[in-house]
Design a protein around this motif. Structure first.
Motif, mmCIF file in Angstrom:
data_model
loop_
_atom_site.group_PDB
_atom_site.id
_atom_site.type_symbol
_atom_site.label_atom_id
_atom_site.label_comp_id
_atom_site.label_asym_id
_atom_site.label_seq_id
_atom_site.Cartn_x
_atom_site.Cartn_y
_atom_site.Cartn_z
ATOM 1 N N TYR A 1 4.940 12.937 -2.840
ATOM 2 C CA TYR A 1 4.476 11.819 -2.009
ATOM 3 C C TYR A 1 5.623 11.096 -1.309
ATOM 4 O O TYR A 1 5.397 10.190 -0.518
ATOM 5 C CB TYR A 1 3.681 10.825 -2.866
ATOM 6 C CG TYR A 1 2.468 11.470 -3.483
ATOM 7 C CD1 TYR A 1 1.327 11.697 -2.722
ATOM 8 C CD2 TYR A 1 2.475 11.885 -4.807
ATOM 9 C CE1 TYR A 1 0.225 12.318 -3.271
ATOM 10 C CE2 TYR A 1 1.367 12.503 -5.367
ATOM 11 C CZ TYR A 1 0.249 12.712 -4.592
ATOM 12 O OH TYR A 1 -0.843 13.331 -5.135
ATOM 13 N N HIS B 1 7.826 11.952 1.053
ATOM 14 C CA HIS B 1 7.902 12.079 2.509
ATOM 15 C C HIS B 1 6.836 11.227 3.179
ATOM 16 O O HIS B 1 7.107 10.527 4.158
ATOM 17 C CB HIS B 1 7.761 13.549 2.913
ATOM 18 C CG HIS B 1 7.912 13.774 4.377
ATOM 19 N ND1 HIS B 1 9.128 13.702 5.017
ATOM 20 C CD2 HIS B 1 7.003 14.043 5.346
ATOM 21 C CE1 HIS B 1 8.958 13.933 6.302
ATOM 22 N NE2 HIS B 1 7.678 14.142 6.534
ATOM 23 N N ARG B 2 5.632 11.272 2.661
ATOM 24 C CA ARG B 2 4.534 10.471 3.193
ATOM 25 C C ARG B 2 4.848 8.977 3.057
ATOM 26 O O ARG B 2 4.601 8.186 3.953
ATOM 27 C CB ARG B 2 3.247 10.813 2.461
ATOM 28 C CG ARG B 2 2.016 10.409 3.193
ATOM 29 C CD ARG B 2 0.760 10.842 2.501
ATOM 30 N NE ARG B 2 0.808 12.230 2.037
ATOM 31 C CZ ARG B 2 -0.063 12.755 1.214
ATOM 32 N NH1 ARG B 2 -1.050 12.038 0.736
ATOM 33 N NH2 ARG B 2 0.033 14.012 0.836
ATOM 34 N N GLY C 1 7.358 7.680 5.796
ATOM 35 C CA GLY C 1 6.740 7.373 7.083
ATOM 36 C C GLY C 1 5.927 6.092 7.033
ATOM 37 O O GLY C 1 5.952 5.285 7.968
ATOM 38 N N LEU C 2 5.236 5.895 5.946
ATOM 39 C CA LEU C 2 4.426 4.694 5.785
ATOM 40 C C LEU C 2 5.311 3.460 5.714
ATOM 41 O O LEU C 2 4.987 2.420 6.290
ATOM 42 C CB LEU C 2 3.563 4.814 4.529
ATOM 43 C CG LEU C 2 2.613 3.662 4.273
ATOM 44 C CD1 LEU C 2 1.590 3.529 5.404
ATOM 45 C CD2 LEU C 2 1.897 3.860 2.953
ATOM 46 N N GLN D 1 -3.358 2.561 2.204
ATOM 47 C CA GLN D 1 -2.753 3.888 2.093
ATOM 48 C C GLN D 1 -1.519 3.838 1.193
ATOM 49 O O GLN D 1 -1.287 4.735 0.381
ATOM 50 C CB GLN D 1 -2.381 4.386 3.487
ATOM 51 C CG GLN D 1 -1.933 5.807 3.553
ATOM 52 C CD GLN D 1 -1.684 6.253 4.984
ATOM 53 O OE1 GLN D 1 -1.799 5.491 5.938
ATOM 54 N NE2 GLN D 1 -1.328 7.512 5.129
ATOM 55 N N ILE E 1 -0.913 5.907 -2.313
ATOM 56 C CA ILE E 1 0.254 6.761 -2.561
ATOM 57 C C ILE E 1 0.912 6.381 -3.883
ATOM 58 O O ILE E 1 1.275 7.248 -4.683
ATOM 59 C CB ILE E 1 1.264 6.668 -1.392
ATOM 60 C CG1 ILE E 1 0.701 7.385 -0.160
ATOM 61 C CG2 ILE E 1 2.617 7.258 -1.785
ATOM 62 C CD1 ILE E 1 1.542 7.216 1.087
#
Length: 95
Positions: A27, A29-30, A33-34, A78, A82
């Protein structure tokens, strides 16, 4: 929604928690960006509060905001998802 200072502090806390995810996590990398998106929202909200832009400002001024309340709520939700998923990953037995 809460006042802007409380929201900004909540976002910053969420960002700091997302920063702590291990680079080995699927998680990470996600989350990266968030975090960037959330930081843009914080900057926008801080700039808006400094310029005293209020909800009663002309619609054209408000239309230029990139981080409208529904967008911000979606980003925060979101982020929490995560964090929950990454926590489950830590507690999951290794295969």
């Amino acid at each position: 929604m809460q006042n802007d200072n409380t929201i900004i502090e909540s976002i910053k806390l969420l960002i700091s928690r997302l920063e702590r995810l291990s680079a080995d996590s699927r998680y990470a990398h996600r989350a990266s960006g968030l975090r960037g998106s959330l930081w843009r929202c914080v900057e926008e909200m801080e700039d808006e509060s400094q310029s005293n832009c209020s909800p009663s400002a002309p619609v054209g001024d408000r239309a230029q905001l990139h981080c409208a309340p529904p967008q911000l709520e979606r980003l925060m939700a979101q982020g929490y998802k995560i964090l929950e998923a990454a926590a489950r990953e830590i507690n999951a037995p290794e295969k």
